[in-house]
Structure formats: structure tokens, C-alpha cells
Design an enzyme around this catalytic site. Sequence first.
Site, PDB file in Angstrom:
ATOM      1  N   ILE A 287       0.769  -1.152   0.034  1.00  0.00           N
ATOM      2  CA  ILE A 287      -0.128   0.015   0.016  1.00  0.00           C
ATOM      3  C   ILE A 287       0.881   1.073  -0.082  1.00  0.00           C
ATOM      4  CG2 ILE A 287      -1.749   1.079   1.295  1.00  0.00           C
ATOM      5  CD1 ILE A 287      -2.723  -1.363   2.509  1.00  0.00           C
ATOM      6  N   ALA A 288       1.938   1.161   0.968  1.00  0.00           N
ATOM      7  CA  ALA A 288       2.581   2.382   0.957  1.00  0.00           C
ATOM      8  C   ALA A 288       4.071   2.134   1.439  1.00  0.00           C
ATOM      9  CB  ALA A 288       2.257   3.448   1.935  1.00  0.00           C
TER      10      ALA A 288
ATOM     11  N   LYS B 213       1.871  -3.053   8.736  1.00  0.00           N
ATOM     12  CA  LYS B 213       2.990  -2.088   8.803  1.00  0.00           C
ATOM     13  C   LYS B 213       4.269  -2.887   9.420  1.00  0.00           C
ATOM     14  CE  LYS B 213       4.401   2.305  10.355  1.00  0.00           C
ATOM     15  NZ  LYS B 213       4.016   3.710  11.136  1.00  0.00           N
TER      16      LYS B 213
ATOM     17  N   ASP C 164       2.558  14.400  14.101  1.00  0.00           N
ATOM     18  CA  ASP C 164       2.633  14.317  12.404  1.00  0.00           C
ATOM     19  C   ASP C 164       1.376  14.256  11.720  1.00  0.00           C
ATOM     20  OD1 ASP C 164       4.273  14.263  10.195  1.00  0.00           O
ATOM     21  OD2 ASP C 164       4.597  12.011  10.315  1.00  0.00           O
TER      22      ASP C 164
ATOM     23  N   GLY D  68       7.822   3.742   2.817  1.00  0.00           N
ATOM     24  CA  GLY D  68       8.608   5.311   3.430  1.00  0.00           C
ATOM     25  C   GLY D  68      10.117   4.750   3.572  1.00  0.00           C
ATOM     26  N   GLY D  69      10.437   5.640   4.365  1.00  0.00           N
ATOM     27  CA  GLY D  69      12.023   5.764   4.397  1.00  0.00           C
ATOM     28  C   GLY D  69      12.332   4.690   5.459  1.00  0.00           C
TER      29      GLY D  69
END
Length: 587
Positions: free
Chosen positions: A23-24, A46, A140, A26-27
Amino acid sequence: MEPTTGIELGTVVDGRYRLRRLIASGGMADVFEAVDTRLDRTVAVKLISPDSDAARTFSLDAFDHEAKTIAALSHPNVVAVFDSGRLGNAPYIVMEHADGGSLRDRLNRGPVPPGEAVTIIRQVLEGLQAAHSKGIVHRDIKPENILLKENAQADRVKIVDFGLARSGDDSGPLMATPAYVAPEVLRGGKVTTAGDVYSVAVVLYEMLCGRTPFAATDFESVMRTSPEQAPSPREFNPDVPAHLAQAVLAAVVAPPPERPADAHAFAREINRATGNVTQVMPTDPLPARAAPSKRQRWKARSRLAALTAIALLAIVAVWWVGFGRYVSAPSLLDQNVDTVANYAAEQGFEVEIGDGQYSESVPSGELLSQSPDVGDRVKQGGTITVTPSLGPERFTVPDLSGKSRQAAAEELDRIGVNTTFDSEYSDTVPEGKVIRTDPSRGEEIRSGSDVTVYLSDGRSPLQVPDLVNMSEDEAEERLESMGLEMGDEEESYSDTIPEGHIISTSPAAGQGVSEDAEIDVVISEGPEPVEVPDVEGKTMDEATRIMRDEGFEVKQVTLVTGGYVFKQSVEAGEERPRGTEIWLWSR
């Protein structure tokens, strides 16, 4: 888009969650769409990458903190956490799956109409207030961390990624996105709930205008920007109502003491700015007509009152049947089978404890899941069914000795292990029958483990000869004369077998082997060297005792009776095999 964790699609996490779509990424983490194979539902998993550059500056304990933070927030606008654990050295959490994508995906299609933007931001503030009321600051808030569910109303919006969240006004290391961070935080000030309000205001500004108040995006550029320079949202979108534009701009440009203190306070400002409804009256005059009589006016009012009452009753009934008697299901997942009933009763619900399920990560007696899920609609006073954990599922390797290949396979299939078959000779077990298993019978294993079953090839044509005490050359000649070969050689110390001679073999002497089989041997290096102790300056009797305790033979030369050792034939610190002769002189 490639995962930073290196995890492949199709991987089954914890024997339960099958990853089927990235889905996603990141770093420092990847988010996968996955299917919970036990409950047959779609979830989000995740996974953090412990080898990423970002993770080296951000403790992996923060990931466990995120799971605990979200689990503590039971609210329909905060994504629910179902499970957590580690895949190798990569921690993971299992969360509720939102099928509509993120607010960023929506913004990529252009600005959001003011009415829809206000609806979204109200739900963001409701979820955020659940955190603020517990002293938790998100730190955030940005479009990427706001998910939108399809075909949903009150729980359409879900806040995610509490990985940077902290309790109170902690001012730890800043890792958030600069464009959405409050100016005081960028300058090293404390992180407070008012900082989250600033972030929400920037998100609402972006929804209304299609851009953030300031063009800068990196830390240095954003820090050089003065909040007072922010233009009104109406400069970019004239359709934004004036009161709404003023409320958003005020939250962006106001210093922290004048900004709404938390999500609840900002929600009041938004409601105040959008709550004025003005009617548009017709501009053309209506034709004049005769005024009604007093009796006609009374009848009209009575009829209107009756119709109004009926309509209100109908509306209330429809509201009660469809919505009024329903509330959001609270989270019961932080309870256990002993406490959940009382906790649910305090919340106004009854509990039904369902059949337990095994889990590698949730201890026995704690709760795995609930139905309805956290945040789903449930009748007031209704029943919530919970599924308790039975702890890790373990099976005992059965005794398969003497059984056929088919019987062994069927018995192992019942406990869900991966079975492989091998063979070896046996003088006692008939050909085709089970000799042994690896792991051995009686050992505990989990479902999906590997088990090797060894079947008998019958009596062996050859037996391993006894090579113990033979020299290496003698042993090799003996094996070759029988059609066997010398296999791996290993060296080991021995107090009884001379150096260069055979200590043991594998397989052991007498075991059956086939022709051309390799026989591994252990060759003696002789006695293990021992460090010679320092006995100079001690009496002859004491020095002799010390040397003999170390395994050395002692020879004495006494020049003066009752004297002390002044010399030893092997210097202290040198290594010699046990049994070495050492001379001692005393005077």
C-alpha cells in the site's frame, strides 16, 4: 513502488497474515494490505525496516510504542490495532484496513469542496481529541496519515501513524514533515496539543486551496517563513466561506497561546464558523391575496401543528431505529477472559466469549479479536463477542516407530507439519518401516515445522569396522579394503588415544552402511596442553601438590631439607600435555 523491508508479497506473517499488496512505502517502514487467514478479513500490516537509514536514528522501541498508543485509543476515527509482533528482526503491527486510500490520494485529484472538507476535518478533530484527552500528541498530522474509508459516514476518516506520538509536551527528536509542523516546534520549542491544531489547520487549508499556506517544504526554508505572511484561503479559492477562511487562517498565523489549545477547541471554532445558515429569499414580489379569517388561521395552525408532530414522531422513530440506538463499539482487546465481562458491563455492554484460537504473539487468556470490531456500530446494551487466545499452538511428535510410510504421513498431516522422508539401514527394523524421526518423538513443535522421517532400507550390506586406536593410515586402508571411503576428519584432544590415532567414527562401529559410504572420523591430538603453574618460592610439598593437580609428573631435587623451590624445569606459563615430567629444585 518497492518495499524497503525486502519482504516479498505472499509472505505469511506469524503463520496468519498473508501479504498481498504493497500500500505504501516510506523511509523506514512498509504498509501492506494483507488477509487474516484465521478470521478471513482484510487488514493492514505495517513492517519496519531495521536496516534503513531512518531507523538507525529512530529507536525500534518507538514501533512498539505506536502499537500501544493506538491500542489505548478506542475511537471510530482512530485506526484500530489488532495485533503486533516481530517477523525476524522486523517489528510489525496489524491494523484496521481503510479501503478508500489516504487524504493525499484525494488531494492529488484537486481541492476538496468546502462542505466535504469541513466534514472530513471534523472527524479528524474528533479522533485527535481522543488522543489529546489522554495527554497524547500525534506530532505528524498530514494528508498521508489521514485515511478515508469508502461507503462510510461517522467513521469515514481514520487517523494513522502514531509512531511519532508522545505523551504530554515531550520535545524529543523531530522527524515530522516540515510543511505541517508548528513554527514553535521547528524552532526547538515544546510539542503540545496546540501544535497538532496547527497541523490540522494546514491540512484544512490545503484541502480548500489545493496547496499549503507556504510554498517551502524543507526545514530550513520553512523556518525562514513567517506565519503572519500566510495568505487567506479565499485568495486561492473564492468559494471558501469568509468565516471558515478566517478560522483556518487564525489557527495558522496565531502564536501558540492564542491558537486553539487542542482538537476540541479548534472543533468549536470550525463549528462556529460554519454553523450560520442563511435562507435565500425570492426577489420578485408575490401577488397580493385576501387575508385569511381568524377561523381559517386557527384551522391552518392546528393542521400544521398536527402534521409537524406526526413528522417529528416519524423522524424520531426512523432515527431511533436506524441510528439512535446504535453507538460505536469500544475496544475490549486490552482486557482478558477474567476481566472483559466486568469492563464491558461498565461500558454498558454484554460479552459473549467465543471459541479460542491459537496465537504465536498473544498470550493465552488475552483477547485476539472482537465482533463488532472497534468503532463499528452496535446497539446500546448489545452483546460483543470476543475471541480469546489459546496461546501458541504446539504438537508432540508422535511415536512412528515401525509404521509404514503412508501411516506416518497421515499421522503427521493431522498436525500440519512439513514431512520429508529419508532412509538408512537397520538390522532391527524391517525394510520400508519407520526407524526414527527428526525431531525425535515426544518433542514439542509448532504447526508448519519440518519433520524428517527415516525409513529402513533393511539390513545393510556392510558394517562400519571398529577403527578406534588405529592410526589414520591404518584406518584408511581398512576402509578401502571394505569398499568404504574416509569422510570428514575432525581433531580432538584425548588423554587415552595417542596422537594421530582414531578416537571415534560416524556412523559408529557396527552400524550398517552401503558400499562407497563415507565414514567420518575424529583423530586424536593427544592430551590437551595445560599451562604450567609458577611454583617457585613455595615449599617442595606444596609445589609438588600443585603440579600433580594439573596432571604433571614431578621429580624432586632437594638441596636443603625444608627449603623452598627456586627452579623448575619448564618455565611457568608454557603449555605441556598432562603426564609431562617436570623437575623441581629446592634449597
